[in-house]
Design a protein around this motif. Structure first.
Motif, PDB file in Angstrom:
ATOM      1  N   HIS A 188       1.069  -3.110  -3.435  1.00 45.61           N
ATOM      2  CA  HIS A 188       1.189  -4.136  -2.411  1.00 45.61           C
ATOM      3  C   HIS A 188       0.500  -3.701  -1.138  1.00 45.61           C
ATOM      4  O   HIS A 188       0.268  -2.508  -0.909  1.00 45.61           O
ATOM      5  N   VAL A 189       0.177  -4.674  -0.312  1.00 44.22           N
ATOM      6  CA  VAL A 189      -0.456  -4.434   0.985  1.00 44.22           C
ATOM      7  C   VAL A 189       0.276  -5.296   2.002  1.00 44.22           C
ATOM      8  O   VAL A 189       0.637  -6.431   1.710  1.00 44.22           O
ATOM      9  N   SER A 190       0.479  -4.745   3.203  1.00 38.09           N
ATOM     10  CA  SER A 190       1.172  -5.508   4.229  1.00 38.09           C
ATOM     11  C   SER A 190       0.459  -5.371   5.563  1.00 38.09           C
ATOM     12  O   SER A 190      -0.379  -4.494   5.755  1.00 38.09           O
ATOM     13  N   ALA A 191       0.845  -6.248   6.501  1.00 39.12           N
ATOM     14  CA  ALA A 191       0.323  -6.191   7.858  1.00 39.12           C
ATOM     15  C   ALA A 191       1.419  -6.614   8.824  1.00 39.12           C
ATOM     16  O   ALA A 191       2.191  -7.541   8.535  1.00 39.12           O
ATOM     17  N   ARG A 192       1.490  -5.933   9.948  1.00 49.06           N
ATOM     18  CA  ARG A 192       2.436  -6.314  10.988  1.00 49.06           C
ATOM     19  C   ARG A 192       2.015  -7.672  11.563  1.00 49.06           C
ATOM     20  O   ARG A 192       0.830  -7.924  11.777  1.00 49.06           O
ATOM     21  N   ALA A 193       3.006  -8.534  11.844  1.00 47.22           N
ATOM     22  CA  ALA A 193       2.716  -9.865  12.398  1.00 47.22           C
ATOM     23  C   ALA A 193       3.828 -10.238  13.361  1.00 47.22           C
ATOM     24  O   ALA A 193       4.773 -10.953  13.008  1.00 47.22           O
ATOM     25  N   GLY A 194       3.746  -9.727  14.578  1.00 49.02           N
ATOM     26  CA  GLY A 194       4.784  -9.992  15.562  1.00 49.02           C
ATOM     27  C   GLY A 194       6.101  -9.373  15.161  1.00 49.02           C
ATOM     28  O   GLY A 194       6.182  -8.171  14.909  1.00 49.02           O
ATOM     29  N   ALA A 195       7.153 -10.194  15.057  1.00 54.42           N
ATOM     30  CA  ALA A 195       8.476  -9.710  14.684  1.00 54.42           C
ATOM     31  C   ALA A 195       8.667  -9.666  13.176  1.00 54.42           C
ATOM     32  O   ALA A 195       9.776  -9.434  12.693  1.00 54.42           O
ATOM     33  N   SER A 196       7.601  -9.908  12.438  1.00 52.14           N
ATOM     34  CA  SER A 196       7.655  -9.905  10.976  1.00 52.14           C
ATOM     35  C   SER A 196       6.539  -9.037  10.421  1.00 52.14           C
ATOM     36  O   SER A 196       5.707  -8.507  11.158  1.00 52.14           O
ATOM     37  N   MET A 197       6.549  -8.892   9.103  1.00 53.23           N
ATOM     38  CA  MET A 197       5.380  -8.368   8.407  1.00 53.23           C
ATOM     39  C   MET A 197       5.009  -9.362   7.328  1.00 53.23           C
ATOM     40  O   MET A 197       5.861 -10.082   6.797  1.00 53.23           O
ATOM     41  N   LEU A 198       3.740  -9.446   7.031  1.00 52.28           N
ATOM     42  CA  LEU A 198       3.240 -10.230   5.916  1.00 52.28           C
ATOM     43  C   LEU A 198       2.913  -9.261   4.799  1.00 52.28           C
ATOM     44  O   LEU A 198       2.288  -8.221   5.035  1.00 52.28           O
ATOM     45  N   ILE A 199       3.345  -9.573   3.587  1.00 54.13           N
ATOM     46  CA  ILE A 199       3.151  -8.646   2.464  1.00 54.13           C
ATOM     47  C   ILE A 199       2.790  -9.412   1.206  1.00 54.13           C
ATOM     48  O   ILE A 199       3.233 -10.557   0.997  1.00 54.13           O
ATOM     49  N   THR A 200       1.958  -8.796   0.374  1.00 57.94           N
ATOM     50  CA  THR A 200       1.607  -9.399  -0.910  1.00 57.94           C
ATOM     51  C   THR A 200       2.838  -9.448  -1.806  1.00 57.94           C
ATOM     52  O   THR A 200       3.735  -8.616  -1.689  1.00 57.94           O
ATOM     53  N   PRO A 201       2.912 -10.417  -2.706  1.00 52.71           N
ATOM     54  CA  PRO A 201       4.112 -10.590  -3.528  1.00 52.71           C
ATOM     55  C   PRO A 201       4.192  -9.571  -4.663  1.00 52.71           C
ATOM     56  O   PRO A 201       3.264  -8.798  -4.904  1.00 52.71           O
ATOM     57  N   ALA A 202       5.320  -9.607  -5.344  1.00 50.82           N
ATOM     58  CA  ALA A 202       5.508  -8.776  -6.536  1.00 50.82           C
ATOM     59  C   ALA A 202       4.706  -9.408  -7.677  1.00 50.82           C
ATOM     60  O   ALA A 202       5.219 -10.217  -8.446  1.00 50.82           O
ATOM     61  N   ALA A 257       9.336   3.270  12.060  1.00 51.55           N
ATOM     62  CA  ALA A 257       9.146   4.673  12.428  1.00 51.55           C
ATOM     63  C   ALA A 257       7.821   4.926  13.126  1.00 51.55           C
ATOM     64  O   ALA A 257       7.701   5.867  13.923  1.00 51.55           O
ATOM     65  N   ARG A 258       6.812   4.078  12.844  1.00 53.07           N
ATOM     66  CA  ARG A 258       5.463   4.304  13.353  1.00 53.07           C
ATOM     67  C   ARG A 258       4.956   3.057  14.082  1.00 53.07           C
ATOM     68  O   ARG A 258       4.281   2.210  13.489  1.00 53.07           O
ATOM     69  N   PRO A 259       5.251   2.924  15.388  1.00 57.83           N
ATOM     70  CA  PRO A 259       4.768   1.748  16.131  1.00 57.83           C
ATOM     71  C   PRO A 259       3.250   1.636  16.167  1.00 57.83           C
ATOM     72  O   PRO A 259       2.718   0.563  16.454  1.00 57.83           O
ATOM     73  N   ASP A 260       2.546   2.726  15.860  1.00 56.14           N
ATOM     74  CA  ASP A 260       1.082   2.713  15.872  1.00 56.14           C
ATOM     75  C   ASP A 260       0.492   2.063  14.633  1.00 56.14           C
ATOM     76  O   ASP A 260      -0.713   1.781  14.590  1.00 56.14           O
ATOM     77  N   VAL A 261       1.301   1.811  13.632  1.00 57.09           N
ATOM     78  CA  VAL A 261       0.793   1.328  12.334  1.00 57.09           C
ATOM     79  C   VAL A 261       0.749  -0.194  12.314  1.00 57.09           C
ATOM     80  O   VAL A 261       1.723  -0.866  12.653  1.00 57.09           O
ATOM     81  N   GLU A 262      -0.387  -0.744  11.892  1.00 62.97           N
ATOM     82  CA  GLU A 262      -0.560  -2.191  11.795  1.00 62.97           C
ATOM     83  C   GLU A 262      -0.624  -2.688  10.361  1.00 62.97           C
ATOM     84  O   GLU A 262      -0.383  -3.861  10.101  1.00 62.97           O
ATOM     85  N   SER A 263      -0.956  -1.801   9.424  1.00 61.47           N
ATOM     86  CA  SER A 263      -1.094  -2.236   8.036  1.00 61.47           C
ATOM     87  C   SER A 263      -0.803  -1.072   7.091  1.00 61.47           C
ATOM     88  O   SER A 263      -1.012   0.099   7.446  1.00 61.47           O
ATOM     89  N   ILE A 264      -0.321  -1.399   5.889  1.00 65.69           N
ATOM     90  CA  ILE A 264       0.092  -0.388   4.907  1.00 65.69           C
ATOM     91  C   ILE A 264      -0.381  -0.805   3.526  1.00 65.69           C
ATOM     92  O   ILE A 264      -0.261  -1.975   3.136  1.00 65.69           O
ATOM     93  N   ALA A 265      -0.902   0.154   2.775  1.00 64.91           N
ATOM     94  CA  ALA A 265      -1.267  -0.068   1.369  1.00 64.91           C
ATOM     95  C   ALA A 265      -0.401   0.821   0.486  1.00 64.91           C
ATOM     96  O   ALA A 265      -0.170   1.999   0.806  1.00 64.91           O
ATOM     97  N   ARG A 266       0.054   0.291  -0.608  1.00 62.60           N
ATOM     98  CA  ARG A 266       0.879   1.015  -1.589  1.00 62.60           C
ATOM     99  C   ARG A 266       0.191   0.883  -2.932  1.00 62.60           C
ATOM    100  O   ARG A 266      -0.042  -0.228  -3.426  1.00 62.60           O
ATOM    101  N   ALA A 267      -0.180   2.008  -3.538  1.00 62.53           N
ATOM    102  CA  ALA A 267      -0.956   1.957  -4.778  1.00 62.53           C
ATOM    103  C   ALA A 267      -0.644   3.175  -5.633  1.00 62.53           C
ATOM    104  O   ALA A 267       0.168   4.036  -5.268  1.00 62.53           O
ATOM    105  N   GLN A 268      -1.327   3.250  -6.767  1.00 64.57           N
ATOM    106  CA  GLN A 268      -1.112   4.343  -7.718  1.00 64.57           C
ATOM    107  C   GLN A 268      -2.447   4.896  -8.230  1.00 64.57           C
ATOM    108  O   GLN A 268      -2.793   4.726  -9.408  1.00 64.57           O
TER     109      GLN A 268
END
Length: 220
Positions: free
Chosen positions: A29-43, A81-92
């Motif tokens: 999955h991949v996500s991005a910070r969006a104000g008071a929420s995050m947007l993330i790809t689905p399962a 934990a990381r206010p500097d982070v705007e986006s996250i990728a989770r992979a294998q």
């Protein structure tokens, strides 16, 4: 601030590139910070993700909404934990499994690996990060830097955009390949602290170019 529609488009492209590069199979999955929420790809298989399927998750959520991946908790934990982070990728990445099984952390052995951090920690738990408690423990293993190996469970990378997070996942896969290739060497000569600092100083300039290259590569 980047608009939500643009964020959704960026997430879909990042998901398709992760799949096209073979960094995920049916999971990731991949996500991005969006104000008071995050947007993330689905399962779902990231190769099939469309903008309409992107899930909005409040950063203060106490439960996950329908469609969100069960490991969305680790994204939330890292954004807290990381206010500097705007986006996250989770992979294998395939090489992440043997690399995480043979080391407690990886030191940069080539210049571009320094764009992942001064070192790459290994979170020593193979449990799926399907609860806030487990996710927070993993997030604590990455107080600085931009990449975390999860023993027996793939990897996480961070970025200013979904594309940069994906570019770092590709770099992490390469760093794991290099680590494995050197295991039999009698002597390994890692980058010095000064060399690492010199490469990290140009990461914001050069990482977007790598993302553009990976976009084209995934489409071949």
């Amino acid at each position: 601030m980047i608009s939500a529609p643009t964020r959704r488009s960026d997430l879909v492209e990042a998901a398709h590139v992760l799949s096209g590069l073979g960094l995920v199979t049916a999971y990731g999955h991949v996500s991005a910070r969006a104000g008071a929420s995050m947007l993330i790809t689905p399962a779902a298989d990231l190769a099939t993700v469309a903008e309409s399927a992107i899930v909005d998750v409040p950063l203060e959520a106490s439960s996950l909404p329908k469609g969100a991946p069960a490991e969305a908790w680790v994204h939330l934990a890292l954004y807290h934990a990381r206010p500097d982070v705007e986006s996250i990728a989770r992979a294998q990445p395939a090489s992440s499994f043997p690399a995480a099984a043979t080391a407690r952390s990886l030191v940069p052995l080539h210049g571009q690996a320094a764009w992942l951090g001064e070192s790459i920690p290994v979170h020593d738990s193979a449990h799926l990060l399907r609860s806030l408690d487990l996710a927070e423990r993993a997030a604590q293993a990455l107080p600085t830097g931009e990449a975390l190996l999860l023993r027996g469970n793939g990897a996480i990378t961070l970025g200013a955009t979904p594309g940069v997070a994906v570019a770092r996942m590709w770099l992490l896969s390469a760093a794991c390949d290099v680590q494995l290739a050197t295991l039999a060497a009698a002597k390994v000569n890692p980058l010095t602290a000064e060399e690492v600092a010199s490469w990290r100083a140009v990461r914001d300039e050069l990482l977007p170019r790598l993302w553009q290259h990976l976009q084209r590569r995934a489409q071949r």
